[in-house]
Design an enzyme around this catalytic site. Structure first.
Site, PDB file in Angstrom:
ATOM      1  N   ARG A  32      38.343  26.283  75.118  1.00 35.84           N
ATOM      2  CA  ARG A  32      37.941  25.061  75.547  1.00 35.84           C
ATOM      3  C   ARG A  32      39.755  24.153  74.850  1.00 35.84           C
ATOM      4  NH1 ARG A  32      32.978  23.951  75.192  1.00 35.84           N
ATOM      5  NH2 ARG A  32      31.823  24.497  77.356  1.00 35.84           N
ATOM      6  N   ARG A  36      37.362  17.525  74.110  1.00 42.50           N
ATOM      7  CA  ARG A  36      37.666  15.987  73.218  1.00 42.50           C
ATOM      8  C   ARG A  36      38.613  16.550  71.687  1.00 42.50           C
ATOM      9  NH1 ARG A  36      31.363  16.348  73.517  1.00 42.50           N
ATOM     10  NH2 ARG A  36      31.953  18.913  73.293  1.00 42.50           N
TER      11      ARG A  36
HETATM   12  O1  CP3 Z   1      40.116  24.529  78.207  1.00 46.36           O
HETATM   13  C1  CP3 Z   1      38.970  24.544  78.714  1.00 46.36           C
HETATM   14  O2  CP3 Z   1      38.394  25.885  78.125  1.00 46.36           O
HETATM   15  C2  CP3 Z   1      38.374  24.956  79.647  1.00 46.36           C
HETATM   16  C3  CP3 Z   1      37.133  24.161  80.237  1.00 46.36           C
HETATM   17  C4  CP3 Z   1      35.759  24.836  80.507  1.00 46.36           C
HETATM   18  C5  CP3 Z   1      34.407  23.403  80.390  1.00 46.36           C
HETATM   19  N1  CP3 Z   1      33.316  24.353  80.044  1.00 46.36           N
HETATM   20  C6  CP3 Z   1      34.474  22.232  79.799  1.00 46.36           C
HETATM   21  C7  CP3 Z   1      33.745  21.576  79.501  1.00 46.36           C
HETATM   22  C8  CP3 Z   1      35.160  25.674  80.246  1.00 46.36           C
HETATM   23  C9  CP3 Z   1      35.898  27.319  80.450  1.00 46.36           C
HETATM   24  C10 CP3 Z   1      33.808  25.019  80.037  1.00 46.36           C
HETATM   25  C11 CP3 Z   1      33.157  26.694  80.450  1.00 46.36           C
HETATM   26  C12 CP3 Z   1      31.505  26.645  79.593  1.00 46.36           C
HETATM   27  N2  CP3 Z   1      30.314  26.161  79.676  1.00 46.36           N
HETATM   28  C13 CP3 Z   1      31.327  27.334  78.656  1.00 46.36           C
HETATM   29  C14 CP3 Z   1      31.453  28.950  78.396  1.00 46.36           C
HETATM   30  C15 CP3 Z   1      32.720  28.853  77.760  1.00 46.36           C
HETATM   31  C16 CP3 Z   1      31.536  29.269  76.107  1.00 46.36           C
HETATM   32  O3  CP3 Z   1      32.253  27.233  75.513  1.00 46.36           O
HETATM   33  O4  CP3 Z   1      31.259  29.537  75.723  1.00 46.36           O
HETATM   34  C17 CP3 Z   1      29.586  26.973  78.718  1.00 46.36           C
HETATM   35  C18 CP3 Z   1      28.339  28.150  77.643  1.00 46.36           C
HETATM   36  C19 CP3 Z   1      29.523  26.131  78.878  1.00 46.36           C
HETATM   37  C20 CP3 Z   1      28.450  24.783  79.471  1.00 46.36           C
HETATM   38  C21 CP3 Z   1      28.262  23.679  78.604  1.00 46.36           C
HETATM   39  N3  CP3 Z   1      29.087  22.878  79.081  1.00 46.36           N
HETATM   40  C22 CP3 Z   1      28.556  22.904  76.404  1.00 46.36           C
HETATM   41  C23 CP3 Z   1      27.559  24.128  76.183  1.00 46.36           C
HETATM   42  C24 CP3 Z   1      29.040  22.261  77.127  1.00 46.36           C
HETATM   43  C25 CP3 Z   1      29.154  21.131  75.606  1.00 46.36           C
HETATM   44  C26 CP3 Z   1      28.405  20.338  75.477  1.00 46.36           C
HETATM   45  C27 CP3 Z   1      29.332  19.359  74.305  1.00 46.36           C
HETATM   46  O5  CP3 Z   1      29.006  18.088  75.349  1.00 46.36           O
HETATM   47  O6  CP3 Z   1      29.039  20.001  73.606  1.00 46.36           O
HETATM   48  C28 CP3 Z   1      29.613  22.027  78.063  1.00 46.36           C
HETATM   49  C29 CP3 Z   1      30.143  20.360  78.624  1.00 46.36           C
HETATM   50  C30 CP3 Z   1      31.904  20.370  78.289  1.00 46.36           C
HETATM   51  N4  CP3 Z   1      32.398  21.695  79.183  1.00 46.36           N
HETATM   52  C31 CP3 Z   1      33.043  20.340  77.771  1.00 46.36           C
HETATM   53  C32 CP3 Z   1      34.121  20.622  77.884  1.00 46.36           C
HETATM   54  C33 CP3 Z   1      35.196  19.719  77.808  1.00 46.36           C
HETATM   55  C34 CP3 Z   1      32.225  18.692  76.442  1.00 46.36           C
HETATM   56  C35 CP3 Z   1      31.916  17.809  77.762  1.00 46.36           C
HETATM   57  C36 CP3 Z   1      33.062  16.558  77.656  1.00 46.36           C
HETATM   58  O7  CP3 Z   1      33.922  16.580  77.389  1.00 46.36           O
HETATM   59  O8  CP3 Z   1      32.341  15.409  77.797  1.00 46.36           O
END
Ligand code: CP3
Length: 352
Positions: A32, A36
């Site tokens: 991540r 944000r």
């Molecule tokens: O920089 C990176 O790591 C690359 C991008 C990335 C994202 N999601 C972008 C994202 C990666 C590798 C993921 C994988 C992902 N998505 C996982 C596995 C990694 C982990 O954290 O265990 C999981 C479980 C998800 C499902 C998911 N998508 C979650 C739990 C969330 C967060 C929700 C929140 O708002 O707190 C997302 C959304 C997400 N994916 C965001 C990002 C940058 C945040 C949303 C935003 O910026 O609007």
């Protein structure tokens, strides 16, 4: 030019560490790292939904590069999400800010599995394009591609959203194993297609995220999950890129997760890397495992913890420095830059 680029990237510290080869310093990236915690990310994302952003190769390349430019990390990770291949295969799923993936019609019975169709490469042609563009812009810095593992994706599909206990998921797993295995087999097939698209487009490594698998005992993991994660990872044995496999709360599963066909096992902060290496075995590299919350402490504390992680990582044949899970939005990005510098300085001379 293709050949030159390939040579540079297989010689990168990230790929060499994943293979247990000598490196000038321990490579570092942060799960991540794009997101944000970065003001330039928040600015770019204003007014555009997550899945719409992911479908725009120009935005994906820019967001992926932001942390690489800012911190000087040793890899970019493709800006995408584990639910992308689900949406592309016909699942009504959205990413809700502050919550995570939300599935409109959860999968709970045999007839629901049929709604998750086979993913074809053309369904994710925007990912192919995004990888090509990002790789070109990254130059000498390797790009990591990724997919969600069958258990973690199944959990979102069955629960309909994030879950603490994964109770409905386990109810399906124990109560209707045939449907469970059919669901996971389809998820494995689609994850493999998704990863192959990224590999063909030029990523230098792949990570299979099984974030929530730590909810299972080792016995249940071996029975209900390992065959499916193995189907993904073992099919990529000859793909020419290292395979990283990661889960949270996975201390009891580290050995089995390595057996699934990983070259590198990702470790959360609960298991010291030398202990983890004892469980994983001497033939695999490790990735991790600073507690992300440590980055909210004073620098003197962070410094001690970063050095400890690096020193414990020397027990493995290769170490990629990372956090034990993702960067929290409230972490000061300047601290991540400083940690990157410290990892590079402290690890000089560790391995060749
Ligand atoms: O920089 C990176 O790591 C690359 C991008 C990335 C994202 N999601 C972008 C994202 C990666 C590798 C993921 C994988 C992902 N998505 C996982 C596995 C990694 C982990 O954290 O265990 C999981 C479980 C998800 C499902 C998911 N998508 C979650 C739990 C969330 C967060 C929700 C929140 O708002 O707190 C997302 C959304 C997400 N994916 C965001 C990002 C940058 C945040 C949303 C935003 O910026 O609007």
């Amino acid at each position: 030019m293709g050949a030159m680029t390939t040579k540079t990237l297989t010689d990168s510290a990230l790929v060499r560490a994943a293979r247990g080869q000598d490196v000038p310093h321990t490579p570092v990236w942060f799960m991540r790292q794009a997101g944000r915690s970065l003001p330039e990310y928040r600015e770019l994302r204003a007014g555009i939904g997550m899945l719409d952003t992911i479908r725009r190769p120009d935005l994906v390349a820019e967001i992926t590069l932001q942390p690489v430019r800012r911190h000087g990390v040793d890899a970019g990770i493709l800006f995408s999400d584990i639910v992308v291949p689900l949406a592309a295969a016909g699942v009504d799923v959205d990413i809700v800010a502050g919550t995570g993936p939300v599935v409109a019609e959860p999968i709970r019975a045999a007839q629901d599995v049929a709604r998750l169709r086979r993913l074809e490469p053309v369904d994710v042609s925007y990912v192919d394009e995004a990888v090509r563009l990002t790789v070109a812009e990254l130059g000498d810095t390797p790009l990591i591609g990724f997919a969600g593992a069958p258990f973690t994706l199944a959990s979102y599909l069955v629960e309909g959203g994030p879950s603490r206990n994964h109770a409905k998921t386990k109810a399906l797993m124990y109560g209707d194993p045939e449907t469970w295995h059919a669901l996971c087999a389809r998820l494995a097939e689609n994850a493999l297609t998704f990863l192959r698209v990224q590999i063909d487009a030029g990523v230098s490594a792949v990570q299979l995220f099984d974030s929530w698998v730590g909810a299972l005992s080792e016995a249940d993991y071996r029975r209900f999950v390992l065959p499916h994660s193995t189907a993904v990872l073992s099919a990529l044995a000859d793909a020419g890129v290292p395979r990283i496999h990661f889960g949270v709360h996975s201390g009891e599963l580290l050995g089995a997760m390595g057996e699934a066909g990983a070259d590198v096992v990702g470790v959360d902060w609960r298991t010291p890397l030398d202990v983890a290496t004892g469980r994983i075995g001497p033939d695999k590299a490790v990735q991790g495992n600073l507690d992300p919350c440590v980055l909210l402490a004073p620098w003197e504390v962070i410094e001690v913890e970063v050095r400890r992680v690096l020193d414990q990582g020397r027990a493995a044949p290769g170490h990629i420095f990372n956090l034990g899970h993702g960067v929290l939005p409230e972490i000061d990005p300047a601290v991540l830059t400083r940690v990157t510098e410290l990892v590079h300085e402290h690890s000089v001379g560790f391995r060749g």
